[in-house]
Design a protein around this motif. Structure first.
Motif, mmCIF file in Angstrom:
data_model
loop_
_atom_site.group_PDB
_atom_site.id
_atom_site.type_symbol
_atom_site.label_atom_id
_atom_site.label_comp_id
_atom_site.label_asym_id
_atom_site.label_seq_id
_atom_site.Cartn_x
_atom_site.Cartn_y
_atom_site.Cartn_z
ATOM 1 N N ARG B 24 11.740 -4.357 0.546
ATOM 2 C CA ARG B 24 10.603 -3.419 0.501
ATOM 3 C C ARG B 24 9.315 -4.181 0.248
ATOM 4 O O ARG B 24 8.307 -3.948 0.920
ATOM 5 C CB ARG B 24 10.827 -2.375 -0.602
ATOM 6 C CG ARG B 24 11.917 -1.401 -0.285
ATOM 7 C CD ARG B 24 12.079 -0.385 -1.411
ATOM 8 N NE ARG B 24 10.998 0.609 -1.392
ATOM 9 C CZ ARG B 24 11.067 1.758 -2.065
ATOM 10 N NH1 ARG B 24 12.142 2.031 -2.808
ATOM 11 N NH2 ARG B 24 10.072 2.621 -2.014
ATOM 12 N N GLU B 25 9.370 -5.115 -0.701
ATOM 13 C CA GLU B 25 8.169 -5.917 -0.979
ATOM 14 C C GLU B 25 7.692 -6.600 0.287
ATOM 15 O O GLU B 25 6.528 -6.559 0.646
ATOM 16 C CB GLU B 25 8.477 -6.987 -2.023
ATOM 17 C CG GLU B 25 8.656 -6.458 -3.419
ATOM 18 C CD GLU B 25 9.012 -7.597 -4.365
ATOM 19 O OE1 GLU B 25 8.361 -8.664 -4.263
ATOM 20 O OE2 GLU B 25 9.953 -7.427 -5.162
ATOM 21 N N LEU B 28 6.197 -4.292 2.941
ATOM 22 C CA LEU B 28 4.844 -3.843 2.578
ATOM 23 C C LEU B 28 3.846 -4.973 2.754
ATOM 24 O O LEU B 28 2.733 -4.772 3.245
ATOM 25 C CB LEU B 28 4.837 -3.336 1.136
ATOM 26 C CG LEU B 28 5.555 -2.004 0.954
ATOM 27 C CD1 LEU B 28 5.920 -1.784 -0.494
ATOM 28 C CD2 LEU B 28 4.686 -0.878 1.480
ATOM 29 N N LYS B 32 0.720 -5.041 5.287
ATOM 30 C CA LYS B 32 -0.651 -5.343 4.877
ATOM 31 C C LYS B 32 -1.263 -6.373 5.831
ATOM 32 O O LYS B 32 -2.399 -6.234 6.271
ATOM 33 C CB LYS B 32 -0.666 -5.857 3.425
ATOM 34 C CG LYS B 32 -1.757 -5.220 2.573
ATOM 35 C CD LYS B 32 -1.708 -5.732 1.133
ATOM 36 C CE LYS B 32 -0.561 -5.121 0.332
ATOM 37 N NZ LYS B 32 -0.262 -5.858 -0.924
ATOM 38 N N ILE B 64 8.090 1.744 3.715
ATOM 39 C CA ILE B 64 6.742 1.245 4.016
ATOM 40 C C ILE B 64 5.702 2.258 3.569
ATOM 41 O O ILE B 64 6.037 3.329 3.068
ATOM 42 C CB ILE B 64 6.577 0.957 5.526
ATOM 43 C CG1 ILE B 64 6.833 2.219 6.334
ATOM 44 C CG2 ILE B 64 7.497 -0.165 5.956
ATOM 45 C CD1 ILE B 64 6.789 1.985 7.819
ATOM 46 N N ASP B 65 4.440 1.897 3.736
ATOM 47 C CA ASP B 65 3.364 2.818 3.404
ATOM 48 C C ASP B 65 3.192 3.787 4.576
ATOM 49 O O ASP B 65 2.557 3.471 5.580
ATOM 50 C CB ASP B 65 2.067 2.045 3.156
ATOM 51 C CG ASP B 65 0.937 2.977 2.744
ATOM 52 O OD1 ASP B 65 1.156 4.210 2.740
ATOM 53 O OD2 ASP B 65 -0.153 2.465 2.434
ATOM 54 N N ALA B 66 3.775 4.976 4.420
ATOM 55 C CA ALA B 66 3.844 5.930 5.529
ATOM 56 C C ALA B 66 2.456 6.286 6.068
ATOM 57 O O ALA B 66 2.318 6.750 7.191
ATOM 58 C CB ALA B 66 4.578 7.192 5.084
ATOM 59 N N ARG B 67 1.428 6.042 5.253
ATOM 60 C CA ARG B 67 0.081 6.425 5.697
ATOM 61 C C ARG B 67 -0.430 5.530 6.823
ATOM 62 O O ARG B 67 -1.420 5.847 7.475
ATOM 63 C CB ARG B 67 -0.878 6.396 4.511
ATOM 64 C CG ARG B 67 -0.605 7.516 3.503
ATOM 65 C CD ARG B 67 -1.332 7.276 2.206
ATOM 66 N NE ARG B 67 -0.924 5.992 1.603
ATOM 67 C CZ ARG B 67 -1.377 5.570 0.422
ATOM 68 N NH1 ARG B 67 -2.250 6.285 -0.249
ATOM 69 N NH2 ARG B 67 -0.961 4.417 -0.066
#
Lengths: 491, 491
Positions: B24-25, B28, B32, B64-67
């Protein structure tokens, strides 16, 4: 209203030649000012068929810089349009700042035509006109200069004119059966139009009736009107105050909805694991029912950072078919969005029939973060309440179920989650400088939220404020509420 | 290809727990990097129904960052999609730089399904795959990182898995009739998919077959693959050279199409006034014929400044119903357009069936102004020829008539017109610094135009180079050509 346009205005060939040169210069100069301004313009060319609407537009496109203009003529709606509220197709046409749109056929066309041919009730006609008034006033305040021109021509002259065209073998293609259909209905059409124009003849968006018999007079008058309206509109906008761009402070009332919430509510993991799949199946079934009824669903999620919006949304989507929903995370607007009225970017993503759109933050940003950070003017956030209500009403009337959730956590709970995020590597992305800044404004956010509930929790678009200190409780509560409300709406 | 994914890969609960945290890290962190890069990414999740595609996506959206992600599932096409070439609906989904799109169902779905159910010929299937290869290679070169994942699961295991779900009262809603329809066709589907994957397994867009039986192994493998592809893709893009942003010089061959043009051709005003309305009526009639045949028309206009493009276009639109055409003046791209592959902004405005789109300047800007001013890299303008040909071929195959006009004037005639513009007030807006700058590069423009005709004048999308020193002649010539070519195409 039309008598003034039946007095036989005309301009001689010589005078026309002379005036046009000057007029073209002025038109182009004004267009240049528009390009540099914060305004855009929508020019509506209305009037009876055969009054020379198309000819007028062609003439305009020769006089101005056509590269700054988009012309749109009303056409049979596509299913993507049919599957969205009536005004959606017009929102699509709103030009960005600096540019012009010319509409042949507009939001007036359907109501006037339907009324003329007795396809709608008087009350629906009137309601439609009221919606138009508030729509146009919103556009005007958002910097869209509306120029509404109505080309008028007396019945006998119109008939003469069309016969003449019809008898010219090279021009007769310009006259269609449809045109004659309108001539037959001339008197009724005239009466209905006059009512519509009268009711929508507002300060922000006045009508200009142009005698259209003599094309020279028609062209000159249209051009002059456009120049005048543009100059005034651009000037007005110049004098408007800009957003302060520094934070505003607000205090919530001592007792408010947040002080009444029971944050101690909890659901244990075991019970949660048991309840979740049951509710997810129920949700799935309600969605199927919704689709059978050809309705759609909009879910709005607001609330402080770390309130658990994302996690709750995932528990909802976990019960949906991927093709049935879209999650829209509202971030900074793109330049195409910045260049248009505030609500444009939300209209843009409206769900089609049978679909679900979930907004992770929403149009309420204007009365929350933008209001607090000073990103918008006082006028903008103050009128936003009614604009949003109007927006949601149109959605509801179209058959969209709107449910708005505010996940509320206490400052201490938020602090706990922030710290956890900082120490859990794969959660660090969730915590930014901005979050700490917003946290410092926690009370201002509460104050604005309270006012928001007060002004925008409406029977057709209710707010549900959920105590979310316990994630399991909040998720179950939201799922339950959606199922319950959908049931109500699908009776 | 699939055998490697039938070896029973699995991961233990403990190892999964341990690996996921680190994964996960990294996901992400990579996301980025993507957000800061010049790349976007499209993740295709393919495979047989029931292999757990949706579950995989839901898992990803939690990690992940779904946004930063948009998920799109294939749905029955809307008529706006049906009325445009097949790939239009996928162009619509291309994310802007920095963002991710996850596709459940992609441009592979229709060909594979149709072939499986024997709805298309082998040759059409193969041609479709070839189009996909060139489409994907174009995307890759334009900075879209393609991550193509195929979830594979053995027939017997698949059936076991679905039965299990079906027997779980809380999960059975996840299994549809459609899923079983595919299981019945498993062997054929497998064979067809293997062919499709094999043929489209390119360096720019390789396939990754993932054994999907064990969900832990599936999720971990998918996540790892995404991380790897993203890192490589972002790295590659970094090392790409940027556009020079300074002018390039080009020399036309001594003898070329321009040296063969007869610029002395003239049509006197009287004759012009006689001919124009006749041709306009003919044009109007060809358009009606075109609409009966459900075709559409694209007209492209290029040529030096002051060549008379605008005036010619107005003589065309003068013969059309406003609702039937759109004139698109190609100006600087918006940021939404800049953030996507070059041709996106043109796909965006494609006409629907029965419509006409007129481009005042076009996608050829890449091999004219952008090439000359150094706004694009050598690689970009060099591959543009074949990309444009592919683009126009798709339009033509869909039934769009494409006619491309280059209005050519001599340098002396251009100078004359520039001077006239400067002295006629209402024409001054037409003459800018840029025009003088371009004029200084007149020969480079001729050289690039010559190469453009050579490489992009195709049977299905011909160029017509019109000597335009005499406006009347050019306008009549263009109208005549359109009428003649439409007749040919509507036989």
């Amino acid at each position: 209203m039309f008598e003034t346009a039946e007095v036989g205005n005309s301009i001689s060939k010589e005078k026309y030649k002379k005036d046009v040169t000057a007029l073209r210069e002025e038109l182009l100069e004004t267009q240049k000012q528009l390009a540099l301004s914060k305004c855009s313009t929508i020019i509506i060319i209305g009037g009876v068929e055969g009054a020379g609407k198309t000819e007028t537009v062609n003439q305009l496109l020769e006089w101005i810089d056509a590269r700054g203009v988009e012309t749109h003529a009303l056409d049979k709606p596509s299913d993507e349009e049919i599957e969205r509220p009536y005004m959606w197709k017009f929102w699509r046409l709103i030009p960005p700042k600096g540019r012009m749109a010319i509409l042949l056929g507009s939001w007036y066309t359907q109501p006037i035509v339907q009324k003329t041919f007795k396809e709608i009730k008087e009350s629906d006609f009137q309601e439609h006109l009221e919606e138009i008034v508030s729509f146009e006033s919103m556009l005007a305040k958002e910097g869209v200069i509306l120029i509404k021109l109505w080309l008028h021509i007396k019945k006998d002259l119109l008939i003469k004119r069309m016969k003449k065209l019809e008898n010219d073998p090279l021009q007769n293609w310009r006259i269609s059966k449809n045109d004659w259909k309108f001539v037959k209905k001339y008197d009724k059409f005239r009466e209905v139009s006059e009512t519509a124009l009268g009711k929508t003849n507002t300060k922000e968006a006045p009508w200009f009736v142009v005698e259209a018999e003599d094309f020279r007079y028609r062209n000159i008058t249209v051009a002059k009107t456009i120049i005048g309206r543009l100059k005034d509109g651009i000037e007005e906008k110049k004098n408007e105050s800009a957003p302060p761009l520094k934070p505003r402070k607000f205090e919530p009332p001592l007792n408010n909805i947040f002080t009444t919430l029971d944050y101690s509510k909890k659901i244990e993991e075991k019970e949660y694991e048991k309840k979740l799949p049951i509710l997810q199946k129920k949700l799935y079934q309600s969605v199927q029912k919704m689709q059978k009824k050809d309705k759609s669903l909009i879910l709005v999620f607001e609330g402080p950072d770390a309130a658990g919006k994302g996690g709750t949304i995932r528990r909802i989507t976990g019960a949906l078919n991927a093709k049935d929903y879209r999650v829209i995370s509202v971030a900074a607007p793109t330049d195409e969005e910045k260049a248009r009225p505030y609500l444009w970017r939300f209209w843009r993503h409206l769900p089609r029939k049978d679909k679900i759109t979930i907004y992770d933050r929403s149009w309420y940003g204007r009365v929350l973060v933008e209001k607090i950070e000073g990103f918008c003017t006082d006028d903008e956030w103050k009128r936003a309440y009614s604009e949003i209500a109007q927006f949601e009403k149109e959605l509801f009337d179209f058959g969209i179920i709107i449910l708005k959730f505010y996940l509320s956590i206490t400052p201490s709970e938020q602090l706990k989650r922030f710290k956890e995020r900082q120490t859990t590597p794969y959660k660090q992305y969730k915590i930014t400088e901005e979050d700490w800044r917003n946290r410092a404004r926690f009370r201002s956010y509460e104050a604005c939220a309270v006012e928001m509930f007060e002004k925008t929790s409406l029977p057709f678009a209710p707010w549900f404020v959920i105590p979310a200190n316990d994630k399991n409780f909040a998720r179950i509560e939201v799922l339950k509420t959606i199922i319950k409300e959908m049931k109500k709406n699908l009776k």
